[in-house]
Design a protein around this motif. Structure first.
Motif, PDB file in Angstrom:
ATOM      1  N   ASN A  93       0.851  -1.211  -0.066  1.00 24.93           N
ATOM      2  CA  ASN A  93      -0.001  -0.088   0.129  1.00 24.93           C
ATOM      3  C   ASN A  93       0.657   1.299   0.051  1.00 24.93           C
ATOM      4  OD1 ASN A  93      -2.709  -1.096   0.167  1.00 24.93           O
ATOM      5  ND2 ASN A  93      -1.931  -2.119   2.003  1.00 24.93           N
ATOM      6  N   ILE A  94       0.920   1.934  -0.968  1.00 23.16           N
ATOM      7  CA  ILE A  94       1.687   3.186  -1.229  1.00 23.16           C
ATOM      8  C   ILE A  94       0.822   4.371  -1.752  1.00 23.16           C
ATOM      9  CG2 ILE A  94       3.742   1.666  -1.593  1.00 23.16           C
ATOM     10  CD1 ILE A  94       3.358   2.077  -4.730  1.00 23.16           C
ATOM     11  N   CYS A  95       1.588   5.459  -1.482  1.00 19.89           N
ATOM     12  CA  CYS A  95       0.732   6.572  -2.005  1.00 19.89           C
ATOM     13  C   CYS A  95       0.775   6.767  -3.457  1.00 19.89           C
ATOM     14  CB  CYS A  95       1.296   7.825  -1.368  1.00 19.89           C
ATOM     15  SG  CYS A  95       3.045   8.505  -1.609  1.00 19.89           S
ATOM     16  N   ARG A  96       0.176   7.827  -4.104  1.00 20.35           N
ATOM     17  CA  ARG A  96      -0.076   8.058  -5.567  1.00 20.35           C
ATOM     18  C   ARG A  96       1.162   8.193  -5.980  1.00 20.35           C
ATOM     19  NH1 ARG A  96      -1.990   5.947  -9.340  1.00 20.35           N
ATOM     20  NH2 ARG A  96      -4.054   5.146  -8.708  1.00 20.35           N
ATOM     21  N   SER A  97       1.997   9.234  -5.231  1.00 21.53           N
ATOM     22  CA  SER A  97       2.900   9.747  -5.744  1.00 21.53           C
ATOM     23  C   SER A  97       4.412   8.771  -6.179  1.00 21.53           C
ATOM     24  CB  SER A  97       3.744  10.933  -5.077  1.00 21.53           C
ATOM     25  OG  SER A  97       4.925  11.017  -4.441  1.00 21.53           O
ATOM     26  N   CYS A  98       4.548   7.762  -4.906  1.00 25.59           N
ATOM     27  CA  CYS A  98       5.116   6.701  -5.008  1.00 25.59           C
ATOM     28  C   CYS A  98       4.792   5.533  -6.043  1.00 25.59           C
ATOM     29  CB  CYS A  98       5.321   5.696  -3.752  1.00 25.59           C
ATOM     30  SG  CYS A  98       6.087   6.729  -2.680  1.00 25.59           S
ATOM     31  N   HIS A  99       3.524   5.540  -6.193  1.00 26.31           N
ATOM     32  CA  HIS A  99       3.019   4.593  -7.306  1.00 26.31           C
ATOM     33  C   HIS A  99       3.373   5.197  -8.752  1.00 26.31           C
ATOM     34  CE1 HIS A  99      -0.486   1.485  -7.537  1.00 26.31           C
ATOM     35  NE2 HIS A  99       0.512   1.151  -8.310  1.00 26.31           N
ATOM     36  N   ASN A 100       3.087   6.305  -9.002  1.00 29.02           N
ATOM     37  CA  ASN A 100       3.505   6.988 -10.248  1.00 29.02           C
ATOM     38  C   ASN A 100       4.945   6.715 -10.261  1.00 29.02           C
ATOM     39  OD1 ASN A 100       0.781   7.747 -10.636  1.00 29.02           O
ATOM     40  ND2 ASN A 100       1.135   9.909  -9.926  1.00 29.02           N
ATOM     41  N   TYR A 101       5.675   7.254  -9.505  1.00 29.00           N
ATOM     42  CA  TYR A 101       7.370   7.020  -9.780  1.00 29.00           C
ATOM     43  C   TYR A 101       7.637   5.448 -10.161  1.00 29.00           C
ATOM     44  CZ  TYR A 101      12.177   7.393  -8.987  1.00 29.00           C
ATOM     45  OH  TYR A 101      13.478   7.066  -9.224  1.00 29.00           O
ATOM     46  N   ILE A 102       7.351   4.763  -9.257  1.00 35.36           N
ATOM     47  CA  ILE A 102       7.740   3.311  -9.726  1.00 35.36           C
ATOM     48  C   ILE A 102       7.508   2.801 -10.969  1.00 35.36           C
ATOM     49  CG2 ILE A 102       8.344   2.292  -7.428  1.00 35.36           C
ATOM     50  CD1 ILE A 102       5.633   0.894  -7.258  1.00 35.36           C
ATOM     51  N   HIS A 103       5.999   3.097 -11.384  1.00 34.41           N
ATOM     52  CA  HIS A 103       5.575   2.750 -12.903  1.00 34.41           C
ATOM     53  C   HIS A 103       6.345   3.470 -13.775  1.00 34.41           C
ATOM     54  CE1 HIS A 103       2.691  -0.369 -12.096  1.00 34.41           C
ATOM     55  NE2 HIS A 103       2.519   0.220 -10.810  1.00 34.41           N
ATOM     56  N   LYS A 104       6.893   4.795 -13.511  1.00 33.32           N
ATOM     57  CA  LYS A 104       7.390   5.503 -14.677  1.00 33.32           C
ATOM     58  C   LYS A 104       8.881   5.232 -14.680  1.00 33.32           C
ATOM     59  CE  LYS A 104       6.335   9.920 -13.623  1.00 33.32           C
ATOM     60  NZ  LYS A 104       6.893  11.433 -13.264  1.00 33.32           N
ATOM     61  N   ARG A 105       9.452   5.004 -13.756  1.00 28.42           N
ATOM     62  CA  ARG A 105      10.972   4.380 -13.720  1.00 28.42           C
ATOM     63  C   ARG A 105      11.205   3.186 -13.898  1.00 28.42           C
ATOM     64  NH1 ARG A 105      14.587   4.454 -14.479  1.00 28.42           N
ATOM     65  NH2 ARG A 105      16.806   5.185 -13.598  1.00 28.42           N
ATOM     66  N   PHE A 106      10.019   2.189 -13.541  1.00 29.32           N
ATOM     67  CA  PHE A 106      10.444   0.560 -14.002  1.00 29.32           C
ATOM     68  C   PHE A 106       9.493   0.193 -15.083  1.00 29.32           C
ATOM     69  CE2 PHE A 106      11.652   1.381  -9.679  1.00 29.32           C
ATOM     70  CZ  PHE A 106      13.213   1.398  -9.820  1.00 29.32           C
ATOM     71  N   THR A 107       9.847  -0.880 -15.768  1.00 27.38           N
ATOM     72  CA  THR A 107       8.893  -1.613 -16.712  1.00 27.38           C
ATOM     73  C   THR A 107       8.093  -2.452 -15.795  1.00 27.38           C
ATOM     74  OG1 THR A 107      10.511  -3.383 -17.380  1.00 27.38           O
ATOM     75  CG2 THR A 107      10.234  -1.253 -18.613  1.00 27.38           C
ATOM     76  N   GLU A 108       6.947  -3.022 -16.524  1.00 26.16           N
ATOM     77  CA  GLU A 108       6.056  -3.933 -15.617  1.00 26.16           C
ATOM     78  C   GLU A 108       7.117  -5.305 -15.478  1.00 26.16           C
ATOM     79  OE1 GLU A 108       1.732  -3.588 -16.224  1.00 26.16           O
ATOM     80  OE2 GLU A 108       2.856  -1.947 -15.017  1.00 26.16           O
ATOM     81  N   LYS A 109       7.777  -5.550 -16.437  1.00 27.15           N
ATOM     82  CA  LYS A 109       8.552  -6.804 -16.352  1.00 27.15           C
ATOM     83  C   LYS A 109       9.584  -6.825 -15.188  1.00 27.15           C
ATOM     84  CE  LYS A 109       8.083 -10.230 -19.727  1.00 27.15           C
ATOM     85  NZ  LYS A 109       7.954  -9.917 -20.956  1.00 27.15           N
ATOM     86  N   GLN A 110      10.387  -5.648 -15.348  1.00 28.06           N
ATOM     87  CA  GLN A 110      11.294  -5.332 -14.179  1.00 28.06           C
ATOM     88  C   GLN A 110      10.784  -5.462 -12.792  1.00 28.06           C
ATOM     89  OE1 GLN A 110      12.832  -1.417 -15.654  1.00 28.06           O
ATOM     90  NE2 GLN A 110      14.864  -2.010 -14.870  1.00 28.06           N
ATOM     91  N   LEU A 111       9.617  -4.758 -12.835  1.00 27.98           N
ATOM     92  CA  LEU A 111       8.805  -4.772 -11.303  1.00 27.98           C
ATOM     93  C   LEU A 111       8.426  -6.154 -10.850  1.00 27.98           C
ATOM     94  CD1 LEU A 111       6.673  -1.783 -11.923  1.00 27.98           C
ATOM     95  CD2 LEU A 111       8.190  -1.875 -10.433  1.00 27.98           C
ATOM     96  N   GLY A 112       7.890  -6.993 -12.006  1.00 26.60           N
ATOM     97  CA  GLY A 112       7.548  -8.366 -11.553  1.00 26.60           C
ATOM     98  C   GLY A 112       8.510  -9.334 -11.469  1.00 26.60           C
ATOM     99  N   ARG A 113       9.721  -9.147 -12.175  1.00 30.04           N
ATOM    100  CA  ARG A 113      10.572 -10.150 -12.051  1.00 30.04           C
ATOM    101  C   ARG A 113      11.515  -9.819 -11.013  1.00 30.04           C
ATOM    102  NH1 ARG A 113      12.780 -14.119 -16.569  1.00 30.04           N
ATOM    103  NH2 ARG A 113      11.142 -14.011 -18.005  1.00 30.04           N
ATOM    104  N   ASP A 114      12.276  -8.699 -10.832  1.00 31.19           N
ATOM    105  CA  ASP A 114      13.153  -8.059  -9.974  1.00 31.19           C
ATOM    106  C   ASP A 114      12.819  -7.448  -8.809  1.00 31.19           C
ATOM    107  OD1 ASP A 114      14.995  -9.273 -12.085  1.00 31.19           O
ATOM    108  OD2 ASP A 114      14.950  -7.360 -13.141  1.00 31.19           O
ATOM    109  N   LEU A 115      11.594  -6.703  -9.008  1.00 35.57           N
ATOM    110  CA  LEU A 115      11.426  -5.797  -7.841  1.00 35.57           C
ATOM    111  C   LEU A 115      10.018  -6.487  -7.307  1.00 35.57           C
ATOM    112  CD1 LEU A 115      12.346  -2.426  -9.555  1.00 35.57           C
ATOM    113  CD2 LEU A 115      13.636  -3.747  -8.165  1.00 35.57           C
ATOM    114  N   ASN A 116       9.989  -7.542  -7.048  1.00 34.61           N
ATOM    115  CA  ASN A 116       8.544  -7.977  -6.393  1.00 34.61           C
ATOM    116  C   ASN A 116       8.554  -8.070  -5.042  1.00 34.61           C
ATOM    117  OD1 ASN A 116       9.873 -10.490  -6.139  1.00 34.61           O
ATOM    118  ND2 ASN A 116       8.993 -11.383  -7.970  1.00 34.61           N
ATOM    119  N   THR A 117       9.176  -7.523  -4.101  1.00 35.23           N
ATOM    120  CA  THR A 117       9.161  -7.536  -2.995  1.00 35.23           C
ATOM    121  C   THR A 117       9.402  -6.020  -2.446  1.00 35.23           C
ATOM    122  OG1 THR A 117      11.653  -7.980  -2.668  1.00 35.23           O
ATOM    123  CG2 THR A 117      10.243  -9.810  -2.680  1.00 35.23           C
TER     124      THR A 117
END
Ligand SMILES: [Zn+2]
Ligand SMILES: [Zn+2]
Length: 92
Positions: A47-71
Motif C-alpha cells: 500500500n503506497i501513496c499516489r506519488s510513489c506509485h506513479n514514480y515506480i511505474h514511470k521508472r521501471f517496466t512492468e517486467k522489471q517490477l514483476g521479475r526483479d522488484l517483486n518484494t
C-alpha cells in the motif's frame, strides 16, 4: 471519512493505493504462471501513496517490477528508489 495510513515506501501519511508487486499485465505470462500462483499474483502487494506509485511505474517496466522488484525489500534497495524516497520525505 478519510483514512490516512503510512505509505510503505516513503512513510508519509497519505491516502494509499494498492500496488501489485507482480503487475497485472504479467499475470497471464507463462513465466509468471510457472513461478507464482494466481492467488499470490493477485494478493501480493504493497500500500503506497499516489506519488510513489506513479514514480515506480514511470521508472521501471512492468517486467522489471514483476521479475526483479517483486518484494518491498527489493524496491527499497534500488538506488533510484533510495534517492526518490529521500526527496519524497521532504515533500508535504
Ligand atoms: Zn509514498
Ligand atoms: Zn502499481
Amino acid at each position: 471519512m478519510t483514512d490516512l495510513k503510512t505509505c510503505e515506501l516513503c512513510s508519509r501519511q497519505l491516502p494509499l493505493t494498492f500496488h501489485h508487486l507482480i503487475p497485472k499485465s504479467c499475470h497471464t505470462n507463462k513465466w509468471f504462471k510457472k513461478h507464482y500462483t494466481a492467488f499470490e499474483m493477485k494478493h501480493n502487494g504493497i500500500n503506497i501513496c499516489r506519488s510513489c506509485h506513479n514514480y515506480i511505474h514511470k521508472r521501471f517496466t512492468e517486467k522489471q517490477l514483476g521479475r526483479d522488484l517483486n518484494t518491498l525489500e527489493a524496491l527499497l534497495q534500488q538506488p533510484e528508489m533510495v534517492k526518490y524516497i529521500q526527496w519524497a520525505k521532504k515533500q508535504h
